[in-house]
Design an enzyme around this catalytic site. Sequence first.
Site, mmCIF file in Angstrom:
data_model
loop_
_atom_site.group_PDB
_atom_site.id
_atom_site.type_symbol
_atom_site.label_atom_id
_atom_site.label_comp_id
_atom_site.label_asym_id
_atom_site.label_seq_id
_atom_site.Cartn_x
_atom_site.Cartn_y
_atom_site.Cartn_z
ATOM 1 C CB SER A 67 3.500 -1.342 21.369
ATOM 2 O OG SER A 67 2.378 -2.263 21.571
ATOM 3 C CE LYS A 104 3.148 -5.535 19.979
ATOM 4 N NZ LYS A 104 2.756 -5.151 21.492
#
Length: 146
Positions: A67, A104
């Site tokens: 990701s 993230k």
Amino acid sequence: MILHKSNALTFFTPNPIKGLGAPFFDTGISAGFPSPAEDFKEQRLSLDKELVKNKEATFFARVSGQSMIGAGLDDNDLLVIDRSLEPSHNKIAVCFLDGEFTVKRLKVNTDGVWLKPENPNYPIIKITAENDFIIWGIVTNVIKKV
């Protein structure tokens, strides 16, 4: 020593190496044309001193997944995480979200907080009051195998 393993990250505590460090030649390495021979000045380099600014608040975690590939964080990379740093907009953070750890990019503005992956195949996550959410630490460095 492994502290915790989740689907996205495996956490480790740093184990400082005692000693002089590895040899370090402070001459710069050309990525273009080779430079003429220079006098090499050998020093000792400690990766602990380079990567760990706050020993008590620093942890390592191994990335699992894709990701964050756009930010240069690949599967099996080793993250250096400092829990003493203040989270802020655009920092890469390790977060605990609804029972799982994830890494993230933080997007923070007056409308709220989002966790933004750096891969278009993954959705942006808006944090709401219903989420069990903690910003666990800020990524300061990534160690890669080549």
